[in-house]
Write a protein that holds these residues in place. Structure first.
Motif, short mmCIF file in Angstrom:
data_model
loop_
_atom_site.label_atom_id
_atom_site.label_comp_id
_atom_site.label_asym_id
_atom_site.label_seq_id
_atom_site.Cartn_x
_atom_site.Cartn_y
_atom_site.Cartn_z
N LYS A 153 23.47 9.49 5.97
CA LYS A 153 22.69 9.76 7.42
C LYS A 153 23.78 9.51 8.60
CE LYS A 153 19.46 10.93 5.54
NZ LYS A 153 19.15 12.18 5.69
N HIS A 192 15.25 0.36 -13.63
CA HIS A 192 13.94 0.81 -14.52
C HIS A 192 14.63 1.33 -15.80
CE1 HIS A 192 10.06 2.80 -15.75
NE2 HIS A 192 10.69 3.55 -16.12
N PHE A 197 11.31 3.87 1.36
CA PHE A 197 10.84 5.04 1.84
C PHE A 197 11.64 6.17 1.06
CE2 PHE A 197 11.46 8.57 4.55
CZ PHE A 197 10.07 9.06 4.48
N PHE A 198 12.88 6.20 0.83
CA PHE A 198 13.91 7.05 0.32
C PHE A 198 13.72 6.93 -1.22
CE2 PHE A 198 15.80 7.16 4.64
CZ PHE A 198 15.64 8.38 4.92
N GLU A 199 13.59 6.04 -1.70
CA GLU A 199 13.41 5.80 -3.21
C GLU A 199 14.78 6.00 -3.63
OE1 GLU A 199 10.49 8.09 -5.07
OE2 GLU A 199 8.86 6.45 -4.68
N LYS A 258 22.38 6.29 1.16
CA LYS A 258 21.32 6.81 2.07
C LYS A 258 22.03 6.68 3.55
CE LYS A 258 18.43 9.58 0.82
NZ LYS A 258 18.39 10.92 0.95
N LYS A 277 0.74 -1.27 -0.03
CA LYS A 277 0.16 0.12 -0.08
C LYS A 277 0.96 1.31 0.03
CE LYS A 277 -4.07 -2.07 1.83
NZ LYS A 277 -4.96 -1.96 3.06
N PHE A 278 1.90 1.41 0.58
CA PHE A 278 3.09 2.44 0.84
C PHE A 278 3.49 2.52 -0.54
CE2 PHE A 278 7.17 4.41 1.30
CZ PHE A 278 6.76 5.55 2.09
N GLN A 279 3.85 1.59 -1.18
CA GLN A 279 4.56 1.78 -2.70
C GLN A 279 3.48 1.72 -3.82
OE1 GLN A 279 8.12 -0.34 -3.79
NE2 GLN A 279 8.33 1.69 -3.41
N GLY A 280 2.50 1.05 -3.83
CA GLY A 280 1.23 1.09 -4.73
C GLY A 280 0.41 2.49 -4.55
N ASN A 281 -0.54 2.33 -3.73
CA ASN A 281 -1.47 3.23 -3.41
C ASN A 281 -1.99 2.94 -1.88
OD1 ASN A 281 -3.83 5.11 -3.17
ND2 ASN A 281 -3.48 5.36 -5.49
N LYS A 324 17.75 15.40 10.28
CA LYS A 324 17.49 14.05 9.66
C LYS A 324 18.70 13.10 9.38
CE LYS A 324 13.43 15.76 8.15
NZ LYS A 324 12.45 16.61 7.20
N GLY A 371 8.62 2.98 10.67
CA GLY A 371 7.53 3.47 10.39
C GLY A 371 6.81 3.06 9.16
N ASN A 372 7.75 2.96 8.08
CA ASN A 372 7.33 2.40 6.53
C ASN A 372 7.47 0.94 6.30
OD1 ASN A 372 6.08 5.10 5.75
ND2 ASN A 372 8.22 5.67 6.48
#
Lengths: 590, 348
Positions: B128, B93, B116-118, B124, B38-42, B298, B309-310
C-alpha cells in the motif's frame, strides 16, 4: 470528511440525473434471467409427486399462478422441465444466443474476507467460490429449483423422507470421485450448531439435535454411492431451499474448516488466481480438470471481481471509466443513469425487502420502549407503505403488508388491507404514555436503506411522533444490527414464507432482530413448516401473518425488485433474485 | 551531526512506542473486541458466541500481555479445544503446534496479521505504501515546480498584475478542499454529464497500470491543494528577500533584474518553502485518505480507513509506526537540509 465526500458526490450525480435527457429509445431487451439451463435427463414421469399433479390441476383451474406452481412442484422433486410439462408449457429457451468460448469479464462486486462456506454471511462470498464449489440444487428466478450436483430429488408423501440422487461421473478437481459420502459429510458440517456463525444449522432445522447441536444420529444416510436419504423427525420442506442457498456450497472433506481460496478443491470449472480483500479477486478456468457439465458453460477464460465499495456514485464512475462490464446490483436513481450509459438493464422481482423494526427487548435509558404492543402498533399504523415505496425506492417494487410474507411465496395468504391512520396512531401512542418519547431510527449511511428510513421517519413525524435519525457506515452498522432499539435492515429473499419467519421471528434465533417472542407464533410456525402442501400451509400462514400484524412486529414498507446492468453482448449476466452470479454460465455473445 | 541523527531516531522510537500503546489501548476496548469477533466470526453472532470466540482467539488475556505479544516479548497465546486441537497466535493453519515458534512479534520481525485483508501486515503495508508512494511521487513532481514557479513569479514584483492573478489562483486552490475539487474535476472532466470525458473518474486501474488518463485527476486534486499553500509561502519569502538591503545594493550596482532574482534572491527565498515542502509529506499521508477514497485508489490512506473502520488492530499499529516514521524522518531531512541551505545554522 469521508462521509462528506460521499454526500457531495451523491449530490453531484443526482444533478447529472436531473440534467440528463434520458434517451428513452434506449430501452434494451431485458437480459436473460440467469436460469440454469441444462437438459435434465432423468425426467421419469412415473415418479412425479402426487401433490405436483394436484397443483397442476390448480393451475388449470386458475387457483394457482405459474410461478407459485413452479416453486411448489420443483420443491417436491419434479424437474423444472417436467413441471413446465405438467401445465402444458415448454421450459423457456435460453434468452440469447450461445456464448462463445473465451474472453475476460470484469464484475463490480465487493471482495469480502473469506471463510469456509457454511460461515458465509454475504451472497458475494458465495459468488466468489461458485466457480469451483458448486451446490446440490439451484434456485431460479421464476421460483423453481433446478439440479446441479444433485440429479433429482424426491419428497415422500408424508414429507419426512427426502431422497437426493446425485449426479454420476462428477469428479473433484483433485481427481477424487464425487460420492454420497461427500454429501453426507457436508450435511454434517451444515448441521453443526456448535460452530459460531454457522447459519446453515438454522437452515437444516429438524436435522439438528437440539441437545448436542449436531446432526441427529442416522438422519443423514448414504444409501448407495450416489443416493443420500434425509430422515426428518418431522416434515420440513424448507431444507431444500436451504441447500440451494449461498452458504450451502459442497466442499471437499480436505477443506477442514479452512479457507476455500487457499485450498480450492471443488467440482467446478474454475480456480482462484488471486484474492485481495477489499480490492480484487481473479478466477481463471481450470485447464487440468474435466468438468461434469463440459460444453454447457465455463465460457470465460478469466473473471475479475473488482471492489468499488458500496457508494453507487463510485460504481457508476467505474462503469463510465469502462473498468467493469457488469454490476452486482444497480440501485435507486443509478438504474436510470446506467441505462443511459449504454448498459443493458436486467430486473428480477423478488421477496427481498427492507424492514424498519423496533426491538422489543432492547433497553433505552433503562426502559424497554418497544415492549409495549401499543407503541409498536402505533408506529406501524402511522406509516403509509405506498408512500415509503415511492420516496425510498422510487416505486421500484410492491408495497408490503408488515408481515414479511411475500405474494410470491407459495403459502402467501391475502389479508384485508391495513389502514393508515396517523391520528389513531397518535391516540394509541398517548394511551401507552409514550407520546413524548424520542424515537431514534438507525440505518446505513447509503442508498435506499437511508432513503427508506428517512421516509419512514418523515411519516412518523407527520403523525406527531418525536423522531430523530442516525446513520452509520456499514462496518459499524452490521456489528450491532440485531440489537439497535429501532433500525432498518435489508433482507434477501427466500423461496418459502415459513423460511423467513423461522430465520428472523422465531423466539431466540440468532437473526431475530425484533426481540419478538411469541409462543403461539412459534408453535404455529413449526406446525406450518411441517406441511408440504402449500394450500394447507396457507391456513396456518394466515394466522402467522395476522400475529405479525397485530403484534406490530415490523414496519415493512415494500418488496424490492432488483436490478443490475451489463454491457451489451454479455449473455446470462442478468441479476438473480438472490444475487447469485454463476459465472460459469456467463459469456460474451458469439 | 551523528549524535543529532541518533537522538532523532531515539525520539522516533519512543514516539512510536507511545503511539502504538495508545492505539493498542483504544482498539482493545471491550466494544471494539466484540466488533472484531463479529467481523471475523459472523456479523450475526450472539452474545455468548462472542465471548467464546474471544476466549478461543486469545483476546481474553490482559491488554498489556497482548501488547507484549505484539512486540514479541511475551509468548503467543495458544488454545486447546475440546477435541485436543491446538490453535495459537504463532501457529499457522495446518501447521503442527510443536513446530511453531513460541514468540512472534516485532522483535521476531513479524508485524502480525491483518484481519481485514486476511494477509500478513508487513506485505500489505509495504504494498500500500508503494501505491501511495507512486501517487505522491507524481504529486510532488507536479506540485513543487508549479508552486515554486508561481510563488517566485508573484513574489518578485509584489503588487503587480501578475502577482494579483497568481495569488488569487493560489488562494482559491488552497481554499478548496480535495473532496470538493475532486468531485468537480470528475464532473467536468470524466463524466458524460459535461461530456468532455478526457480522463477517468476512478483510479482503480491505475494501481496496476497508471496512465495519464486514469491517474491525472487524483494527482491534480492533491497537487492543487498543496500548490496554493506552498506558493503562498514562497511568495511571502520572496517578497521579504526582494526588499532586503543586499538586493537593493545589487540593483544599484546595475545587476539585471533576472540576475538579481536567480542569483541573489532565489536561494535565500527557498529556505522557508523547503521546510514547508518537507512538512507536506506527513500532510499528504492524511490528504490521500480522501482522494484515495474518492478515486477508489487503494493505497495507504484507503488501508487506514479500512483498518480503522474494521478495528484491524495489528494493521492500525503498523500504520501508526509507519506514520511516525514518515513524520519524523521528513523533519530530520528538513533539519539537515536547512544546514546546507542556510550557512548561519549549525547542528551540534
Amino acid at each position: 470528511m469521508y462521509g462528506e465526500a460521499k454526500t457531495i458526490s451523491r449530490i453531484y450525480y443526482s444533478l447529472i440525473h436531473i440534467l440528463k435527457i434520458v434517451d428513452c429509445s434506449a430501452l434494451y431487451p431485458i437480459g436473460a434471467t440467469g436460469r440454469v439451463l441444462m437438459s435434465n435427463k432423468i425426467n421419469n414421469v412415473d415418479s412425479i409427486h402426487w401433490a405436483a399433479e394436484m397443483h397442476a390441476q390448480e393451475v388449470f383451474d386458475g387457483k394457482l399462478d405459474r410461478r407459485e406452481f413452479l416453486t411448489r412442484a420443483t420443491a417436491l422433486g419434479v424437474t423444472s422441465a417436467a413441471a413446465y410439462g405438467l401445465i402444458g408449457l415448454n421450459a423457456p429457451a435460453r434468452a440469447m444466443g450461445t456464448p462463445k468460448m473465451g474472453g475476460t469479464l470484469r464484475i463490480q462486486m465487493e471482495v469480502h474476507g473469506m471463510s469456509e462456506p457454511r460461515l458465509y454471511q454475504w451472497s458475494e462470498m458465495g459468488n466468489m467460490t461458485r466457480g469451483w464449489l458448486e451446490h446440490l440444487i439451484h434456485y431460479n428466478n421464476d421460483g423453481s429449483f433446478s439440479p446441479v450436483l444433485a440429479e433429482s430429488w424426491e419428497t415422500s408423501d408424508d414429507a419426512k423422507t427426502i431422497t437426493i440422487n446425485l449426479r454420476k461421473g462428477v469428479t473433484w478437481n483433485n481427481g477424487d470421485p464425487f460420492t454420497a459420502d461427500d454429501v453426507v459429510h457436508n450435511f454434517n458440517l451444515w448441521c453443526d450448531g456448535n460452530v459460531e456463525g454457522n447459519s446453515m444449522a438454522t437452515r437444516m432445522g429438524p436435522l439438528v439435535d437440539p441437545d448436542t447441536k449436531k446432526a441427529i444420529e442416522g438422519s443423514i444416510v448414504a444409501k448407495d454411492s450416489h443416493t443420500v436419504v434425509l430422515n426428518l423427525p418431522y416434515p420440513d420442506i424448507t431444507i431444500l431451499a436451504g441447500i440451494a442457498d449461498y452458504p450451502a456450497a459442497i466442499t471437499h472433506p480436505s477443506l477442514d474448516g479452512g479457507n476455500p481460496i487457499d485450498n480450492p478443491i471443488g467440482t467446478g470449472p474454475y480456480l482462484p488466481e488471486s484474492y485481495d480483500v477489499g480490492e480484487k479477486a481473479v478466477m481463471v478456468r481450470n485447464e487440468n480438470h474435466k468438468w461434469w457439465n463440459e460444453g454447457n458453460g465455463a465460457y470465460l477464460d478469466r473473471i475479475e471481481f473488482i471492489d468499488y465499495g458500496t457508494d453507487p456514485a463510485t460504481i457508476m464512475a467505474a462503469v463510465e471509466a469502462e473498468e467493469v462490464d457488469m454490476t452486482y446490483e444497480s440501485v435507486g436513481d443509478f438504474i436510470d443513469i446506467l441505462d443511459g450509459l449504454d448498459m443493458v438493464r436486467a430486473e428480477a422481482s423478488t421477496a427481498a425487502t427492507i424492514v424498519v423494526r423496533p426491538n422489543q427487548s432492547t433497553e433505552v435509558d433503562g426502559q424497554k420502549p418497544y415492549s409495549d404492543v401499543r407503541v409498536r402498533r402505533a408506529l406501524a399504523m402511522a406509516v403509509d407503505n405506498e408512500v415509503v415505496l415511492e420516496l425510498g425506492y422510487a416505486g421500484r417494487g410492491k408495497a408490503a403488508e408488515n408481515h414479511h410474507v411475500s405474494p410470491i411465496h407459495p403459502e402467501y395468504a391475502e389479508l384485508p388491507p391495513q389502514k393508515v391512520d396517523p391520528a389513531g396512531a397518535m391516540a394509541l401512542m398517548k394511551e401507552a404514555g409514550m407520546a413524548d418519547f424520542e424515537h431514534e431510527i438507525i440505518s446505513l449511511d447509503d442508498g435506499f436503506e437511508k432513503d427508506t428510513s428517512d421516509a419512514v421517519a418523515a411519516q412518523l413525524r407527520d403523525a406527531g411522533f418525536n423522531v430523530t435519525r442516525k446513520v452509520l457506515p456499514g462496518s459499524t452498522f452490521w456489528n450491532d444490527w440485531a440489537k439497535f432499539p429501532f433500525s432498518s435492515t435489508t433482507w434477501n429473499q427466500r423461496p418459502f414464507g415459513v423460511q423467513v419467519l423461522a430465520l428472523a421471528y422465531k423466539s431466540g434465533v440468532p437473526w431475530n432482530e425484533t426481540g419478538f417472542s411469541n409462543e403461539e407464533f412459534d408453535n404455529t410456525l413449526v406446525e406450518a413448516s411441517a406441511i408440504a402442501d402449500a394450500d394447507q400451509r396457507r391456513v396456518l400462514m394466515k394466522r402467522l401473518e395476522e400475529i405479525m400484524q397485530s403484534e406490530g412486529v415490523i414496519i415493512q414498507p415494500y418488496w424490492r425488485s432488483v436490478y443490475n446492468h451489463a454491457r451489451p453482448g454479455l449473455v446470462n449476466a442478468g441479476v438473480h433474485a438472490q444475487f447469485e452470479i454463476k459465472y460459469q454460465n456467463i459469456g460474451w455473445e458469439a | 551531526m551523528g549524535r543529532f541523527i541518533l537522538q532523532r531516531f531515539g525520539v522516533m522510537f519512543l514516539t512510536a512506542l507511545a503511539l502504538t500503546l495508545i492505539v493498542f489501548f483504544l482498539t482493545n476496548l471491550q466494544p471494539n473486541l466484540e466488533k472484531i469477533a463479529k467481523f471475523q466470526g459472523n456479523a450475526r453472532m450472539t452474545e455468548p458466541e462472542v465471548v467464546s470466540w474471544l476466549e478461543k482467539n486469545g483476546y481474553a488475556q490482559p491488554m498489556l500481555t497482548r501488547y507484549a505479544e505484539w512486540l514479541g516479548l511475551a509468548k503467543g497465546w495458544t488454545h486447546t479445544d475440546d477435541e485436543g486441537k491446538v490453535t495459537g497466535r504463532c501457529i499457522d493453519h495446518g501447521q503442527a503446534p510443536a513446530e511453531a515458534p513460541s514468540r512472534c512479534g516485532l522483535l521476531q520481525g513479524d508485524w502480525g496479521y491483518s484481519i481485514f485483508f486476511e494477509a500478513d501486515v508487513a506485505g500489505k503495508v509495504l504494498g500500500k505504501l508503494a501505491l501511495t508512494g507512486k501517487l505522491m511521487l507524481w504529486v510532488m513532481l507536479l506540485m513543487i515546480p508549479m508552486a515554486l514557479i508561481i510563488g517566485v513569479l508573484s513574489g518578485m514584483r509584489e503588487g503587480s498584475k501578475l502577482d494579483r492573478v497568481l495569488s488569487t489562483f493560489s488562494i482559491v486552490t488552497t481554499a478548496t478542499p480535495e473532496y470538493v475539487s475532486g468531485v468537480i474535476f470528475i464532473a467536468v472532466f470524466a463524466s458524460s454529464a459535461v461530456g468532455l470525458k478526457w480522463f477517468k473518474g476512478t483510479a482503480t486501474s491505475a494501481m496496476e497500470n497508471a496512465t495519464f488518463e486514469n491517474f491525472f485527476l487524483p494527482v491534480l486534486t492533491i497537487s492543487l491543494y498543496g500548490m496554493g499553500y506552498i506558493s503562498r509561502m514562497t511568495r511571502a519569502s520572496m517578497t521579504e528577500v526582494m526588499t532586503a538591503q543586499y538586493i537593493r545594493t545589487a540593483r544599484l550596482k546595475g545587476v539585471s533584474f533576472y540576475n538579481v532574482v536567480v542569483k541573489h534572491a532565489l536561494r535565500n527565498a527557498l529556505i522557508a518553502p523547503f521546510t514547508v515542502i518537507m512538512l507536506q509529506f506527513p500532510w499528504l499521508l492524511n490528504g490521500v485518505v480522501i482522494v484515495e477514497t474518492l478515486f477508489n485508489y487503494k493505497g495507504f490512506g484507503w488501508a487506514l480507513v479500512q483498518a480503522a473502520g474494521n478495528n484491524d488492530i495489528e494493521l492500525l499499529l503498523a500504520i501508526s509506526v509507519v506514520s511516525v516514521m514518515v513524520v519524523l524522518v521528513t523533519q530530520l531531512i528538513s533539519d539537515i537540509g536547512y544546514v546546507y541551505l542556510n550557512p548561519r545554522i549549525r547542528i551540534s
